[in-house]
Design an enzyme around this catalytic site. Structure first.
Site, mmCIF file in Angstrom:
data_model
loop_
_atom_site.group_PDB
_atom_site.id
_atom_site.type_symbol
_atom_site.label_atom_id
_atom_site.label_comp_id
_atom_site.label_asym_id
_atom_site.label_seq_id
_atom_site.Cartn_x
_atom_site.Cartn_y
_atom_site.Cartn_z
ATOM 1 N N SER A 1 0.799 -1.195 0.053
ATOM 2 C CA SER A 1 -0.079 0.005 0.133
ATOM 3 C C SER A 1 0.907 1.179 0.163
ATOM 4 O O SER A 1 0.161 2.433 -0.166
ATOM 5 C CB SER A 1 -0.931 0.070 1.226
ATOM 6 O OG SER A 1 -0.216 -0.157 2.450
ATOM 7 N N HIS B 1 0.159 5.151 7.074
ATOM 8 C CA HIS B 1 0.634 5.631 6.022
ATOM 9 C C HIS B 1 1.054 7.180 6.090
ATOM 10 O O HIS B 1 0.142 7.823 6.546
ATOM 11 C CB HIS B 1 -0.454 5.546 4.875
ATOM 12 C CG HIS B 1 -0.817 4.147 4.901
ATOM 13 N ND1 HIS B 1 -2.118 3.372 5.485
ATOM 14 C CD2 HIS B 1 -0.397 3.160 3.944
ATOM 15 C CE1 HIS B 1 -1.888 2.133 5.180
ATOM 16 N NE2 HIS B 1 -0.992 1.695 4.040
ATOM 17 N N ASP C 1 -2.791 8.153 8.184
ATOM 18 C CA ASP C 1 -3.568 7.468 9.116
ATOM 19 C C ASP C 1 -2.605 6.307 10.136
ATOM 20 O O ASP C 1 -1.517 6.860 10.467
ATOM 21 C CB ASP C 1 -4.547 6.347 8.488
ATOM 22 C CG ASP C 1 -3.553 5.469 7.164
ATOM 23 O OD1 ASP C 1 -2.416 5.427 7.666
ATOM 24 O OD2 ASP C 1 -4.503 4.908 6.434
#
Length: 352
Positions: free
Chosen positions: A46, A329, A326
Site C-alpha cells: 500500500s 501511511h 492514518d
C-alpha cells in the site's frame, strides 16, 4: 504493525507530474514499451498502490472512501493517503508521469502503458500475508505476462513496508515473533530480486528499506503519541541490515540494484531524537507521531462509520502539518519531503 496495508506540484525543488485519473480512458493492454523515457514497473504494497486494491467495501478497502484522496485529487483513488504516494514521487524522479495501475490497464491507451505499470497492491508482502492479496512473486508473474515476449526496459521498483511482519504479529500476538521471521522474509525478497534481474532481465531495480515501523501511529497510539516503540524499530533495523547484505552479495558493484533509503529521512522527520535537535526537520512536521485521520475506536480505522453512517474518526484541518495520514501511511506532504531526500540517489543510479 497492522495491514500496511504507500498537474504540477513543486515541493522543495521537486517537480512532480501525475497523470489525471480521467486520462485513463479508452482501450489498450500492451505493446512493447518504447519511446525516449524509461518505463517504471512497480511491485509492492500500500505504500506504492495507486488503485490495484479492489473496492470490497469501506471496512476492507478504506482507501476507496472518504477521507482518502482529500488533498489530491480531492476524491478517493485507492491510494492509501490524503493524496499522492511513494510511486508518484519515484515516477517523478525517473522523469515520467505515474504509471497506470494494473487494475486500470484495459482503460489505458498505449501511450500511458509506455510509462510502465504498477502491480503493487495494498496488503501484500514478500510472502503470503493472509490478507488475500498477490504477493510480490505473483505480481512479477503478471509483469512477465504483460511483457508478452518484449524485452524489459526501464526501472523496477520493489516496495516492502512490513506486511509480512504485521501478519506474524497478528497471528502470534508479539513483535518478537516478527523479528524471528526476518531471515525468512529477506531470503524470499532476495529470490524475487534475483528473479527480476536474471529471469526477467531487468537491469535497473530499486528496492526500499524499511521505515522505522515503531514510529507509525499504530505503535505510538498506546503511548499517547508521545514516543516510538523501540522493539519494532529494532526489527526494522535488523531487516535493513539483512537486506543490505543481500544486495552486497547480489550486486557488489551496485550497478543493478539501488537500495532506496526511506529509513533515514523518516527518522529525520519523526524519530524521538529529532525533536530535541535544532534541525529544521522538527518544524517541517509539527505533528510527527499522531496521524491526521484519527479513529475514535481502539480497533477502528480511518474512514470508519457506524451503522447509521456517523463518522467514527476525525480529520485534521491541515494534513501538511502531519507526517502520518492514518495509522501506518504517510501524508502526501510527508512523501514529498522524503522524496527530496531520495531523488538525487535515483538520478545518480540511472545515470550509470
Amino acid at each position: 504493525m497492522v495491514m500496511v496495508v504507500l498537474l504540477l506540484l513543486c515541493c522543495g525543488g521537486l517537480v512532480l507530474v501525475v497523470a489525471d485519473e480521467s486520462m485513463a480512458a479508452g482501450k489498450g493492454d500492451g505493446g512493447c514499451p518504447g519511446g525516449d523515457r524509461q518505463p517504471l514497473w512497480v511491485f509492492g504494497d500500500s505504500y506504492a498502490d495507486t488503485g490495484n486494491l479492489g473496492n470490497l467495501g469501506r471496512e476492507l478497502t478504506h482507501a476507496w472512501y472518504d477521507p482518502y484522496g482529500r488533498t489530491f485529487p480531492r476524491h478517493p483513488t485507492g491510494r492509501f493517503s490524503d493524496g499522492r504516494v511513494l510511486t508518484d514521487f519515484v515516477a517523478s524522479a525517473v522523469g515520467i508521469p505515474t504509471p497506470v495501475a494494473y487494475k486500470l490497464r484495459r482503460r489505458a491507451p498505449g501511450d500511458l502503458l509506455a510509462r510502465g505499470m504498477n502491480f503493487a497492491v495494498g496488503g501484500s508482502g514478500v510472502l503470503d500475508t493472509g490478507y488475500f492479496q498477490r504477493n510480490i512473486s505473483a505480481q512479477i508473474d503478471l509483469f512477465q505476462k504483460q511483457l508478452r515476449g518484449c524485452a524489459p526496459t526501464g526501472v523496477a521498483l520493489v516496495v516492502v513496508s512490513g506486511n509480512d511482519y504485521s501478519a506474524v504479529v497478528d497471528k502470534n500476538n508479539g513483535t518478537g515473533a516478527a523479528i524471528a521471521y526476518i531471515p525468512t522474509v529477506v531470503r524470499g525478497l532476495r529470490e524475487q530480486l534475483r528473479r527480476l534481474r536474471d529471469d526477467v532481465g531487468m537491469r535497473k531495480v530499486v528496492v526500499t528499506n524499511l521505515h522505522p515501523m515503531g514510529c507509525t501511529p499504530y505503535f505510538t497510539r498506546p503511548l499517547n503519541y508521545s514516543g516510538c516503540d523501540p522493539l519494532a524499530n529494532a526489527g526494522a533495523d535488523q531487516h535493513n541490515a539483512a537486506l543490505r547484505s543481500v544486495l552486497d552479495e547480489l550486486d557488489p558493484a551496485n550497478r543493478t540494484f539501488l537500495l532506496l533509503d526511506l529509513h533515514t529521512p523518516f527518522v529525520a522527520f519523526v524519530n524521538d531524537a529529532a525533536v530535541n535537535s535544532s534541525s529544521s526537520t522538527t518544524t517541517r512536521f509539527p505533528v510527527r507521531l499522531r496521524p491526521c485521520c484519527v479513529t475514535s475506536k481502539a480497533d477502528g480505522y480511518c474512514g470508519q462509520q457506524d451503522d447509521a453512517g456517523n463518522r467514527q474518526y476525525t480529520v485534521c484541518d491541515d494534513p501538511d502539518r502531519h507526517f502520518y495520514w492514518d495509522d501506518v501511511h504517510p501524508t502526501q506532504a510527508a512523501w514529498a519531503a522524503v522524496a527530496v531526500a531520495f531523488t538525487p540517489a535515483i538520478h545518480a543510479f540511472l545515470s550509470t
